[in-house]
Design a protein around this motif. Structure first.
Motif, PDB file in Angstrom:
ATOM      1  N   THR A 160       0.824  -1.199   0.000  1.00 26.71           N
ATOM      2  CA  THR A 160       0.000   0.000   0.000  1.00 26.71           C
ATOM      3  C   THR A 160       0.862   1.255   0.000  1.00 26.71           C
ATOM      4  O   THR A 160       2.028   1.240   0.413  1.00 26.71           O
ATOM      5  CB  THR A 160      -0.924   0.034   1.225  1.00 26.71           C
ATOM      6  OG1 THR A 160      -0.120   0.111   2.409  1.00 26.71           O
ATOM      7  CG2 THR A 160      -1.783  -1.221   1.285  1.00 26.71           C
ATOM      8  N   CYS A 161       0.269   2.362  -0.464  1.00 28.82           N
ATOM      9  CA  CYS A 161       0.947   3.661  -0.488  1.00 28.82           C
ATOM     10  C   CYS A 161      -0.074   4.735  -0.144  1.00 28.82           C
ATOM     11  O   CYS A 161      -1.104   4.868  -0.818  1.00 28.82           O
ATOM     12  CB  CYS A 161       1.552   3.924  -1.866  1.00 28.82           C
ATOM     13  SG  CYS A 161       2.408   5.518  -1.978  1.00 28.82           S
ATOM     14  N   THR A 162       0.186   5.498   0.911  1.00 27.29           N
ATOM     15  CA  THR A 162      -0.699   6.576   1.343  1.00 27.29           C
ATOM     16  C   THR A 162       0.006   7.900   1.133  1.00 27.29           C
ATOM     17  O   THR A 162       1.110   8.105   1.638  1.00 27.29           O
ATOM     18  CB  THR A 162      -1.073   6.416   2.825  1.00 27.29           C
ATOM     19  OG1 THR A 162      -1.675   5.136   3.018  1.00 27.29           O
ATOM     20  CG2 THR A 162      -2.030   7.504   3.264  1.00 27.29           C
ATOM     21  N   VAL A 163      -0.658   8.802   0.384  1.00 28.40           N
ATOM     22  CA  VAL A 163      -0.083  10.107   0.071  1.00 28.40           C
ATOM     23  C   VAL A 163      -0.945  11.190   0.695  1.00 28.40           C
ATOM     24  O   VAL A 163      -2.151  11.244   0.455  1.00 28.40           O
ATOM     25  CB  VAL A 163       0.015  10.325  -1.449  1.00 28.40           C
ATOM     26  CG1 VAL A 163       0.630  11.685  -1.761  1.00 28.40           C
ATOM     27  CG2 VAL A 163       0.836   9.216  -2.082  1.00 28.40           C
ATOM     28  N   THR A 164      -0.336  12.057   1.494  1.00 28.13           N
ATOM     29  CA  THR A 164      -1.021  13.213   2.065  1.00 28.13           C
ATOM     30  C   THR A 164      -0.536  14.440   1.327  1.00 28.13           C
ATOM     31  O   THR A 164       0.653  14.764   1.356  1.00 28.13           O
ATOM     32  CB  THR A 164      -0.712  13.349   3.562  1.00 28.13           C
ATOM     33  OG1 THR A 164      -1.053  12.131   4.218  1.00 28.13           O
ATOM     34  CG2 THR A 164      -1.485  14.488   4.173  1.00 28.13           C
ATOM     35  N   VAL A 171       1.395   9.418  -8.508  1.00 26.33           N
ATOM     36  CA  VAL A 171       1.978   8.393  -7.639  1.00 26.33           C
ATOM     37  C   VAL A 171       2.642   7.315  -8.500  1.00 26.33           C
ATOM     38  O   VAL A 171       2.104   6.910  -9.540  1.00 26.33           O
ATOM     39  CB  VAL A 171       0.908   7.776  -6.721  1.00 26.33           C
ATOM     40  CG1 VAL A 171       1.511   6.679  -5.850  1.00 26.33           C
ATOM     41  CG2 VAL A 171       0.286   8.860  -5.846  1.00 26.33           C
ATOM     42  N   TYR A 172       3.811   6.857  -8.074  1.00 25.83           N
ATOM     43  CA  TYR A 172       4.555   5.845  -8.818  1.00 25.83           C
ATOM     44  C   TYR A 172       5.263   4.925  -7.815  1.00 25.83           C
ATOM     45  O   TYR A 172       5.371   5.226  -6.616  1.00 25.83           O
ATOM     46  CB  TYR A 172       5.579   6.493  -9.756  1.00 25.83           C
ATOM     47  CG  TYR A 172       6.593   7.342  -9.038  1.00 25.83           C
ATOM     48  CD1 TYR A 172       7.790   6.799  -8.573  1.00 25.83           C
ATOM     49  CD2 TYR A 172       6.346   8.692  -8.802  1.00 25.83           C
ATOM     50  CE1 TYR A 172       8.715   7.582  -7.893  1.00 25.83           C
ATOM     51  CE2 TYR A 172       7.261   9.477  -8.127  1.00 25.83           C
ATOM     52  CZ  TYR A 172       8.447   8.914  -7.676  1.00 25.83           C
ATOM     53  OH  TYR A 172       9.343   9.677  -6.988  1.00 25.83           O
ATOM     54  N   TRP A 173       5.769   3.803  -8.309  1.00 23.13           N
ATOM     55  CA  TRP A 173       6.531   2.849  -7.496  1.00 23.13           C
ATOM     56  C   TRP A 173       7.895   2.607  -8.146  1.00 23.13           C
ATOM     57  O   TRP A 173       8.008   2.581  -9.370  1.00 23.13           O
ATOM     58  CB  TRP A 173       5.789   1.508  -7.375  1.00 23.13           C
ATOM     59  CG  TRP A 173       4.666   1.526  -6.376  1.00 23.13           C
ATOM     60  CD1 TRP A 173       3.372   1.882  -6.609  1.00 23.13           C
ATOM     61  CD2 TRP A 173       4.749   1.155  -5.002  1.00 23.13           C
ATOM     62  NE1 TRP A 173       2.633   1.771  -5.464  1.00 23.13           N
ATOM     63  CE2 TRP A 173       3.460   1.314  -4.445  1.00 23.13           C
ATOM     64  CE3 TRP A 173       5.776   0.711  -4.174  1.00 23.13           C
ATOM     65  CZ2 TRP A 173       3.173   1.044  -3.118  1.00 23.13           C
ATOM     66  CZ3 TRP A 173       5.488   0.431  -2.847  1.00 23.13           C
ATOM     67  CH2 TRP A 173       4.208   0.608  -2.327  1.00 23.13           C
ATOM     68  N   VAL A 188       0.345  -4.296 -10.971  1.00 19.79           N
ATOM     69  CA  VAL A 188      -0.818  -3.426 -11.123  1.00 19.79           C
ATOM     70  C   VAL A 188      -0.775  -2.369 -10.030  1.00 19.79           C
ATOM     71  O   VAL A 188      -0.571  -2.684  -8.852  1.00 19.79           O
ATOM     72  CB  VAL A 188      -2.135  -4.221 -11.018  1.00 19.79           C
ATOM     73  CG1 VAL A 188      -3.329  -3.285 -11.115  1.00 19.79           C
ATOM     74  CG2 VAL A 188      -2.206  -5.288 -12.104  1.00 19.79           C
ATOM     75  N   ILE A 189      -0.979  -1.068 -10.399  1.00 21.00           N
ATOM     76  CA  ILE A 189      -1.155   0.015  -9.429  1.00 21.00           C
ATOM     77  C   ILE A 189      -2.635   0.397  -9.429  1.00 21.00           C
ATOM     78  O   ILE A 189      -3.174   0.858 -10.441  1.00 21.00           O
ATOM     79  CB  ILE A 189      -0.280   1.229  -9.776  1.00 21.00           C
ATOM     80  CG1 ILE A 189       1.211   0.858  -9.686  1.00 21.00           C
ATOM     81  CG2 ILE A 189      -0.569   2.378  -8.811  1.00 21.00           C
ATOM     82  CD1 ILE A 189       2.145   2.018  -9.982  1.00 21.00           C
ATOM     83  N   LYS A 190      -3.250   0.223  -8.293  1.00 19.57           N
ATOM     84  CA  LYS A 190      -4.691   0.460  -8.176  1.00 19.57           C
ATOM     85  C   LYS A 190      -4.963   1.941  -7.934  1.00 19.57           C
ATOM     86  O   LYS A 190      -4.052   2.747  -7.740  1.00 19.57           O
ATOM     87  CB  LYS A 190      -5.254  -0.406  -7.066  1.00 19.57           C
ATOM     88  CG  LYS A 190      -5.001  -1.906  -7.302  1.00 19.57           C
ATOM     89  CD  LYS A 190      -5.465  -2.750  -6.128  1.00 19.57           C
ATOM     90  CE  LYS A 190      -6.975  -2.760  -6.011  1.00 19.57           C
ATOM     91  NZ  LYS A 190      -7.429  -3.674  -4.942  1.00 19.57           N
ATOM     92  N   ASP A 191      -6.265   2.286  -7.910  1.00 21.71           N
ATOM     93  CA  ASP A 191      -6.674   3.679  -7.715  1.00 21.71           C
ATOM     94  C   ASP A 191      -6.237   4.224  -6.366  1.00 21.71           C
ATOM     95  O   ASP A 191      -6.031   5.437  -6.215  1.00 21.71           O
ATOM     96  CB  ASP A 191      -8.193   3.810  -7.859  1.00 21.71           C
ATOM     97  CG  ASP A 191      -8.651   3.548  -9.292  1.00 21.71           C
ATOM     98  OD1 ASP A 191      -7.795   3.678 -10.208  1.00 21.71           O
ATOM     99  OD2 ASP A 191      -9.836   3.212  -9.493  1.00 21.71           O
ATOM    100  N   ASP A 192      -6.113   3.358  -5.378  1.00 18.23           N
ATOM    101  CA  ASP A 192      -5.675   3.821  -4.052  1.00 18.23           C
ATOM    102  C   ASP A 192      -4.149   3.830  -3.932  1.00 18.23           C
ATOM    103  O   ASP A 192      -3.598   3.897  -2.837  1.00 18.23           O
ATOM    104  CB  ASP A 192      -6.283   2.946  -2.954  1.00 18.23           C
ATOM    105  CG  ASP A 192      -5.866   1.480  -3.075  1.00 18.23           C
ATOM    106  OD1 ASP A 192      -5.149   1.139  -4.048  1.00 18.23           O
ATOM    107  OD2 ASP A 192      -6.247   0.688  -2.202  1.00 18.23           O
ATOM    108  N   HIS A 193      -3.448   3.735  -5.051  1.00 20.19           N
ATOM    109  CA  HIS A 193      -1.986   3.807  -5.164  1.00 20.19           C
ATOM    110  C   HIS A 193      -1.278   2.532  -4.678  1.00 20.19           C
ATOM    111  O   HIS A 193      -0.035   2.519  -4.620  1.00 20.19           O
ATOM    112  CB  HIS A 193      -1.424   5.009  -4.399  1.00 20.19           C
ATOM    113  CG  HIS A 193      -2.121   6.306  -4.694  1.00 20.19           C
ATOM    114  ND1 HIS A 193      -2.430   6.696  -5.977  1.00 20.19           N
ATOM    115  CD2 HIS A 193      -2.585   7.283  -3.865  1.00 20.19           C
ATOM    116  CE1 HIS A 193      -3.051   7.863  -5.939  1.00 20.19           C
ATOM    117  NE2 HIS A 193      -3.166   8.247  -4.677  1.00 20.19           N
TER     118      HIS A 193
END
Length: 496
Positions: A160-164, A171-173, A188-193
């Motif tokens: 998971t990735c949380t961006v404030t 957003v990228y990995w 796969v990168i989902k809508d929630d990053h």
């Protein structure tokens, strides 16, 4: 003049004043919207003009921020050159110039719409306002979660990735400092990053980072490792051929995660507990012709694997030897001494054994290939050309390949005895000749002196009247000047 007439005159004058000035009351003008980043300093511009140029009353400037419903919250007010700032804004908000708002160390919460309102006493109408929008680009924090325990190969994993931040970050990995391409199979990168990897493989093991960027800023999460667990993999190796009376080592390459526990067996019998990919044992002489089955078993929490190889025991054939051609005498020392100018032929061979292998030979001279024959021939040995390191390498024997090295030391021969006699005789003759010449010179000089004595004796006898027998000549000294050769003096001693 009645009241109604006076009002008409007042309105007429006021109307003409408006036409002459070209302005209808106090007018406020603010700039266009501004975009900035956190931590920067920004100026919100606000200018104004009067409707009556002759009015010199100081302006009253109000700045406020509007909430979602358009309701203004006061920030500061400036009157007669003095500014009063509301407590929440005193550290970073101030007036710049006549009416501009200066904001230092911009924060994400400064994002919004601001209002500048200017009021001039005695101006008609006396106030006006304008609204300006401040857009703050910001990313305050990026947090990623990666499983803390290993993921077994073939399973699915979600990170998971949380961006404030603002509403428009990209957003990228990254894996091992390289941005992941979403075209990769199973990523796969989902809508929630979050990043999802289907059917995890060993290639997915690595360091992962989630990043977010917008027009002016980029933030990344703390790097975390995704560890992939897989069963042991043992490489294949060929059977090992060895000889008696020496140690033999069998080595497998083992790859596993988590590390595997290793167990060895020799002909099905467990050997000592050695958790090592190499196993060494000694081959005694009585085991010629035998073969062993050596097995390694590797086990971890994911699975187990087993590999077996053979160790074939032969006799002592395969040892390379160097011998002199003709005599067959073995070269046992590491150095062969050879007189300069002599010739020698050395033969490289493999000790006789029951083997049908065909051997090939290579001779090396100072590590440079010199010959591919089994013989090394040196004619007229030279200190300059042949005083070097030699090696014979044999391929096709057991073990493969086999080699032996040695050095040839060229000795400069001493002089022959007859040569020494001749040299000594010549030296003695030369010395005798020098002595003979010296003797001849001395003899001639003595003769000249004797003749000189007799001539002087004759002169003296004639001048003085003495006889030769009455006088002993001690020495005669003759002096010749540039103009004559007359004897200058004679020293005598009269006998008593």
């Amino acid at each position: 003049m009645d009241l109604s007439g006076g009002c008409r005159i007042y309105l007429f004058v006021l109307f003409n004043l408006f036409l002459i000035e070209g302005v209808w009351g106090t007018s406020v003008n603010v700039g266009s919207g501004i975009s900035t980043t956190e931590g920067s300093t920004v100026f919100l511009r606000c200018s104004f003009s009067k409707s009556i140029a002759s009015v010199d009353s100081p302006p009253i400037v109000h700045w406020s921020i509007l909430d979602a419903d358009g309701y203004p919250t006061p920030i500061l007010t400036r009157t007669n050159g003095e500014t009063r700032t509301e407590p929440p804004y005193r550290a970073r908000f101030s007036i710049s110039g006549e009416a501009d708002l200066r904001i230092t160390n911009v924060q994400a919460e400064d994002n919004g719409k601001y209002r500048c309102r200017v009021q001039i006493i005695d101006d008609i109408p006396s106030e006006d306002f304008g609204d300006i929008t401040l857009k703050v680009f910001w990313i305050s924090k990026v947090v990623s979660t990666v499983p803390s325990t290993g993921i077994i190969i073939g399973n699915t994993v979600t990170m998971t990735c949380t961006v404030t931040g603002d509403l428009t970050p990209s957003v990228y990995w990254k894996k091992d400092d390289k941005e992941l391409k979403l075209t990769s199979t199973g990523h796969v990168i989902k809508d929630d990053h979050s990043l999802v990897i289907h059917s995890v493989s060993r290639d997915d093991d690595g360091i992962y980072v989630c990043g977010a960027r917008n027009n002016v800023r980029e933030e990344m999460s703390t790097p975390k490792r995704l560890e992939v667990y897989y069963a042991p993999v043992i490489s294949d190796i060929s059977d090992t051929k060895t000889v008696i009376n020496q140690n033999v080592t069998v080595t497998f390459e083992v790859d596993s995660n988590p590390p595997a526990i290793l167990e060895w067996t020799k002909d099905g019998q467990p050997v000592e507990d050695i958790n090592n990919p190499s196993f060494t044992f000694f081959v005694p002489e009585q085991e010629v012709g035998k073969s062993y089955e050596i097995t390694l078993t590797a086990t971890n929490s994911v699975g187990k694997m087993k590999k077996t190889t053979k160790v074939i025991i032969g006799d002592a054939c395969g040892y390379t030897t160097i011998s002199h051609e003709g005599s067959g005498r073995m070269l046992e020392a590491k150095t062969l001494s050879l007189k300069e100018g002599r010739s020698v032929t050395l033969v490289c061979s493999v000790k006789d054994c029951e083997s049908s292998d065909t051997y090939s030979y290579e001779w090396y001279k100072n590590d440079v290939k010199y010959s591919t024959s089994d013989k090394l021939v040196i004619n007229d040995a030279s200190l300059m050309d042949d005083n070097m390191q030699y090696m014979c390498r044999v391929r096709g024997g057991i073990p493969f390949p086999s080699s032996v090295g040695f050095r040839i030391h060229i000795k400069v021969p001493l002089l022959e005895p007859m040569t020494i006699v001749i040299i000594c005789g010549c030296a003695a003759g030369f010395i005798f000749l020098i002595i003979l010449i010296i003797c001849c010179v001395c003899f001639c000089k003595k003769r000249r002196q004797t003749r000189g004595y007799k001539s002087a004796d004759s002169k003296y006898s004639m001048q003085s009247g003495f006889s030769y027998n009455d006088i002993e000549f001690i020495g005669i000294k003759e002096r010749r000047d540039d103009s004559s050769s007359t004897t200058s003096g004679v020293t005598t001693s009269v006998l008593a």
